[in-house]
Scaffold this active site. Sequence first.
Site, PDB file in Angstrom:
ATOM      1  N   THR A  49       0.764  -1.265  -0.045  1.00  0.00           N
ATOM      2  CA  THR A  49      -0.033   0.034   0.100  1.00  0.00           C
ATOM      3  C   THR A  49       0.956   1.451   0.022  1.00  0.00           C
ATOM      4  O   THR A  49       2.065   1.241   0.382  1.00  0.00           O
ATOM      5  CB  THR A  49      -0.900   0.215   1.242  1.00  0.00           C
ATOM      6  OG1 THR A  49      -0.057  -0.018   2.289  1.00  0.00           O
ATOM      7  CG2 THR A  49      -1.789  -0.970   1.248  1.00  0.00           C
ATOM      8  N   GLU A  59      -4.651   4.331   3.369  1.00  0.00           N
ATOM      9  CA  GLU A  59      -3.824   3.399   2.416  1.00  0.00           C
ATOM     10  C   GLU A  59      -4.415   3.029   1.242  1.00  0.00           C
ATOM     11  O   GLU A  59      -5.529   2.361   1.171  1.00  0.00           O
ATOM     12  CB  GLU A  59      -3.625   2.082   3.328  1.00  0.00           C
ATOM     13  CG  GLU A  59      -2.967   2.562   4.896  1.00  0.00           C
ATOM     14  CD  GLU A  59      -2.904   1.269   5.427  1.00  0.00           C
ATOM     15  OE1 GLU A  59      -2.328   0.440   5.169  1.00  0.00           O
ATOM     16  OE2 GLU A  59      -3.167   1.491   6.777  1.00  0.00           O
ATOM     17  N   ARG A  86     -17.187  -1.485   1.336  1.00  0.00           N
ATOM     18  CA  ARG A  86     -17.564  -1.998   2.747  1.00  0.00           C
ATOM     19  C   ARG A  86     -17.230  -1.047   3.865  1.00  0.00           C
ATOM     20  O   ARG A  86     -16.130  -0.444   3.890  1.00  0.00           O
ATOM     21  CB  ARG A  86     -17.325  -3.449   2.844  1.00  0.00           C
ATOM     22  CG  ARG A  86     -15.890  -3.689   2.845  1.00  0.00           C
ATOM     23  CD  ARG A  86     -15.645  -5.057   3.063  1.00  0.00           C
ATOM     24  NE  ARG A  86     -14.140  -5.210   3.330  1.00  0.00           N
ATOM     25  CZ  ARG A  86     -13.198  -5.025   4.268  1.00  0.00           C
ATOM     26  NH1 ARG A  86     -13.804  -4.600   5.340  1.00  0.00           N
ATOM     27  NH2 ARG A  86     -11.993  -5.231   4.082  1.00  0.00           N
TER      28      ARG A  86
END
Length: 157
Positions: A29, A81, A106
Amino acid sequence: AAMRHLPYFCRGEVVKGFGRGSKELGIPTANFSERVVENFPSDISTGIYYGWACVGNGDVHKMVLSIGWNPFYKNTKKSVETHIIHTFKEDFYGELLSIVIIGYIRPEKNFDSLEALISAIQEDIEEAKRQLDLPEHLKLKDDNFFHLPEGKPANNH
């Protein structure tokens, strides 16, 4: 509330994160500095999002993004991230990362195991790929936001 701020355009320098993405999760990330994170809308929902990302003046790639506290790791600071769905040959710390957050996948949640976390992230990546292939999302890939002015170094040097 998650969608009210979308699409959300953001640009900032890539800084060293916790060092977990690549090493523990196998999912690298790019992390924004605290200053960039603090400038996000304070009422944007934590959770998992998808959109487009570009490093410096490079190509625009699909991405999935986590905004929040990472309950599995019990973070004390909110982080943003970005996992760019592309394989880079080397790290790009110090480069300018430009992102457009388009949609919400989500809410943030905790996991019982590292395996469950990795599995959820892989599902998020697949969902992001599906969503970003939709014509209404593809058009943002070519947004002028991703074209930095010529002759201006991408990493502010």
